[in-house]
Design an enzyme around this catalytic site. Structure first.
Site, PDB file in Angstrom:
ATOM      1  N   PRO A  23       0.842  -1.316   0.191  1.00  7.83           N
ATOM      2  CG  PRO A  23       0.111  -0.914   2.166  1.00  7.83           C
ATOM      3  CD  PRO A  23       0.741  -1.904   1.051  1.00  7.83           C
ATOM      4  CB  CYS A  25      -0.223   7.384   1.319  1.00  5.03           C
ATOM      5  SG  CYS A  25      -0.868   6.831   2.784  1.00  5.03           S
ATOM      6  CB  ALA A  57      -3.297   4.175   4.553  1.00  3.44           C
ATOM      7  CD  GLN A 100      -2.370  -0.044   4.826  1.00  2.37           C
ATOM      8  OE1 GLN A 100      -2.188   0.949   4.351  1.00  2.37           O
ATOM      9  NE2 GLN A 100      -1.400  -0.960   5.445  1.00  2.37           N
ATOM     10  CE1 TYR A 182      -0.176   7.431  10.387  1.00  2.00           C
ATOM     11  CE2 TYR A 182       0.675   5.266   9.422  1.00  2.00           C
ATOM     12  CZ  TYR A 182       0.605   6.598   9.370  1.00  2.00           C
ATOM     13  OH  TYR A 182       1.519   7.307   8.446  1.00  2.00           O
ATOM     14  NE  ARG A 230       2.456  -3.239   5.197  1.00  2.00           N
ATOM     15  CZ  ARG A 230       3.092  -2.470   4.248  1.00  2.00           C
ATOM     16  NH1 ARG A 230       3.060  -1.160   4.445  1.00  2.00           N
ATOM     17  NH2 ARG A 230       4.161  -2.950   3.739  1.00  2.00           N
ATOM     18  NE  ARG A 324      11.356   2.453  -0.469  1.00  2.00           N
ATOM     19  CZ  ARG A 324      12.257   2.565   0.655  1.00  2.00           C
ATOM     20  NH1 ARG A 324      12.883   3.712   1.023  1.00  2.00           N
ATOM     21  NH2 ARG A 324      12.494   1.435   1.497  1.00  2.00           N
TER      22      ARG A 324
HETATM   23  C1  LIG Z   1       4.736   6.785  -1.130  1.00  2.00           C
HETATM   24  C2  LIG Z   1       4.711   5.851  -0.091  1.00  2.00           C
HETATM   25  C3  LIG Z   1       3.542   5.564   0.459  1.00  2.00           C
HETATM   26  C4  LIG Z   1       3.227   4.634   1.759  1.00  2.00           C
HETATM   27  N1  LIG Z   1       2.036   4.595   2.058  1.00  2.00           N
HETATM   28  C5  LIG Z   1       1.804   3.543   2.822  1.00  2.00           C
HETATM   29  C6  LIG Z   1       0.576   3.281   3.090  1.00  2.00           C
HETATM   30  O1  LIG Z   1      -0.440   3.896   2.670  1.00  2.00           O
HETATM   31  N2  LIG Z   1       0.322   2.331   3.959  1.00  2.00           N
HETATM   32  C7  LIG Z   1       1.447   1.358   4.541  1.00  2.00           C
HETATM   33  O2  LIG Z   1       1.160   0.487   5.499  1.00  2.00           O
HETATM   34  N3  LIG Z   1       2.407   1.538   4.181  1.00  2.00           N
HETATM   35  C8  LIG Z   1       2.897   2.648   3.181  1.00  2.00           C
HETATM   36  N4  LIG Z   1       4.184   2.817   2.740  1.00  2.00           N
HETATM   37  C9  LIG Z   1       5.161   2.178   3.286  1.00  2.00           C
HETATM   38  C10 LIG Z   1       5.434   0.926   2.245  1.00  2.00           C
HETATM   39  O3  LIG Z   1       4.090   0.262   2.025  1.00  2.00           O
HETATM   40  C11 LIG Z   1       6.561  -0.226   2.361  1.00  2.00           C
HETATM   41  O4  LIG Z   1       6.205  -0.804   3.533  1.00  2.00           O
HETATM   42  C12 LIG Z   1       7.880   0.626   2.490  1.00  2.00           C
HETATM   43  O5  LIG Z   1       7.882   1.433   1.477  1.00  2.00           O
HETATM   44  C13 LIG Z   1       8.999  -0.242   2.623  1.00  2.00           C
HETATM   45  O6  LIG Z   1       9.023  -1.140   1.320  1.00  2.00           O
HETATM   46  P1  LIG Z   1       9.860  -0.660  -0.023  1.00  2.00           P
HETATM   47  O7  LIG Z   1      11.309  -0.780   0.451  1.00  2.00           O
HETATM   48  O8  LIG Z   1       9.771  -1.656  -1.138  1.00  2.00           O
HETATM   49  O9  LIG Z   1       9.704   0.561  -0.402  1.00  2.00           O
HETATM   50  C14 LIG Z   1       4.234   3.823   2.001  1.00  2.00           C
HETATM   51  C15 LIG Z   1       5.577   3.924   1.163  1.00  2.00           C
HETATM   52  C16 LIG Z   1       5.766   4.964   0.119  1.00  2.00           C
HETATM   53  C17 LIG Z   1       7.122   4.949  -0.374  1.00  2.00           C
END
Ligand SMILES: Cc1cc2nc3c(=O)[nH]c(=O)nc-3n(C[C@H](O)[C@H](O)[C@H](O)COP(=O)(O)O)c2cc1C
Length: 365
Positions: A23, A25, A57, A100, A182, A230, A324
């Site tokens: 997920p 945002c 989220a 989510q 949260y 989560r 990412r």
């Molecule tokens: C732009 C952005 C928005 C995110 N929004 C959420 C979210 O809405 N809910 C959530 O649980 N994690 C959110 N995260 C965390 C990611 O889901 C993920 O756990 C985190 O980026 C680590 O994974 P990665 O190394 O593959 O980026 C967000 C991360 C990024 C980069």
């Protein structure tokens, strides 16, 4: 044979490979409504070849939004705005869709990240936040109102309404957001939960409200919808939530019918000390999977095909989630399939692409 590209079950839901999109945002809504950004953003990720896409989220109430630009699902108009997005994705992609469901608690009323992400005080147009205790995330932030019995009831009802709307929209899975500091995580952690009633103090008491919410969501969704959660496996802070407590929570969730657990970390305490490295959260997922047997999703700096293959092939987790890396390269699963000698489903309109580049990607269909 690649394990990453083999099917896996999350309760009633079978994924055709082990790659999911975490997920993220987008902070691109007005009044919580989905719009053409969501169509284009989710649309392009839906063509990635990943097995499941989790929507950002999505707030169960206006006061539960991190920022005023968050996506929401607290009204029929929110469902109506999401419906055409879901329908478009369904028309053009076999990807499974998860949503989510979230409440930000004391971390609500914030600026969007590209404006600094700070708390917006009431005096500057912010809104009153709520939490397990009247304790802000950082000194100077809005002091949250401690949720009383009626407040807890409202939050629970909001999650239930959101779960019903999500199921009616045809989501394949619901992920309850109990991570990243949260609201539900705020109940779990002794650093943010200072209550003296049956929702605070002992581990059992701190888990009580998140479990009540989880069970209510599970009950509100039909059995055909996978319902999971989560969590942050640790606060990375002394005296906070940690892996041992996460294992106990995961056991209780398993008993409550959780179909999967998505293991992240951090976000609760401003004083957190995180050492970030490739796959740094995978050991948390592995421990929870080993102790509970629950289908487990690992996330966090998983960026390479071989790395992802090793995580699932060695049984450290059942599924990987990418955030990412898949924004940077939405064809990550295509290239991972090439690297691992496997296949992904691609839209007919794109079938010429691998054929034209057969000399580069010899194993693509
Ligand atoms: C732009 C952005 C928005 C995110 N929004 C959420 C979210 O809405 N809910 C959530 O649980 N994690 C959110 N995260 C965390 C990611 O889901 C993920 O756990 C985190 O980026 C680590 O994974 P990665 O190394 O593959 O980026 C967000 C991360 C990024 C980069």
């Amino acid at each position: 044979m690649s394990t990453l590209f083999s099917p896996v079950a999350l309760g009633p839901l079978t994924l055709e490979n082990r790659i999911t999109i975490a997920p993220m945002c987008q902070y691109s809504s007005e009044h919580g409504l989905a719009n053409d950004w969501h169509l284009i953003h989710l649309g392009h990720l839906a063509l990635s070849g990943a097995a499941m896409l989790t929507l950002e989220a999505t707030a169960v109430s206006p006061e539960g939004r991190i920022s005023s630009r968050d996506l929401g699902i607290w009204g029929d108009e929110h469902a109506a705005a999401l419906a055409p997005v879901v329908a478009s994705v369904r028309r053009h992609s076999p990807i499974r869709l998860a949503i989510q469901l979230a409440h930000a608690g004391r971390k609500a009323s914030s600026r969007v990240p590209w404006e600094g992400g700070m708390n917006i005080p009431l005096s500057a147009g912010g809104w009153q936040t709520v939490g397990p205790s009247a304790q802000p995330y950082a000194p100077g932030d809005t002091v949250p109102v401690e949720l009383d019995a009626a407040g807890l009831r409202k939050v629970l009802d909001d999650f239930v309404d959101a779960a019903r709307r999500s199921a009616a929209l045809g989501f394949d899975a619901i992920e309850v957001h109990a991570a990243h500091g949260y609201l539900l995580h705020q109940f779990l952690s002794p650093l943010s939960n200072q209550r003296t009633d049956s929702y605070g103090g002992s581990l059992e008491n701190r888990m009580r409200f998140p479990l009540e919410v989880f069970k209510a969501v599970r009950e509100a969704a039909p059995g055909t919808v996978a319902v999971g959660i989560r969590i942050s496996a640790t606060d990375w802070a002394d005296g906070g939530w940690d892996l041992e407590q996460s294992v106990a929570f995961a056991r209780a969730l398993r008993r409550a019918g959780s179909d999967f657990i998505h293991v992240s970390s951090g976000g609760l305490a401003a004083q957190q000390q995180i050492t970030v490295a490739p796959g740094y959260q995978v050991p948390f997922a592995q421990r929870i999977k080993d102790e509970t047997g629950m289908p487990t999703i690992a996330v966090g700096m998983i960026t390479q095909a071989q790395q992802a293959e090793e995580i699932v092939a060695s049984g450290k987790a059942d599924v990987v989630a990418l955030a990412r890396a898949i924004v940077f390269n939405p064809r990550w699963p295509w290239l991972a399939a090439v690297a691992l000698g496997a296949h992904v489903q691609a839209p007919r309109q794109y079938w010429r692409s691998p054929r034209e580049f057969r000399h580069l990607y010899p194993r693509m269909p």
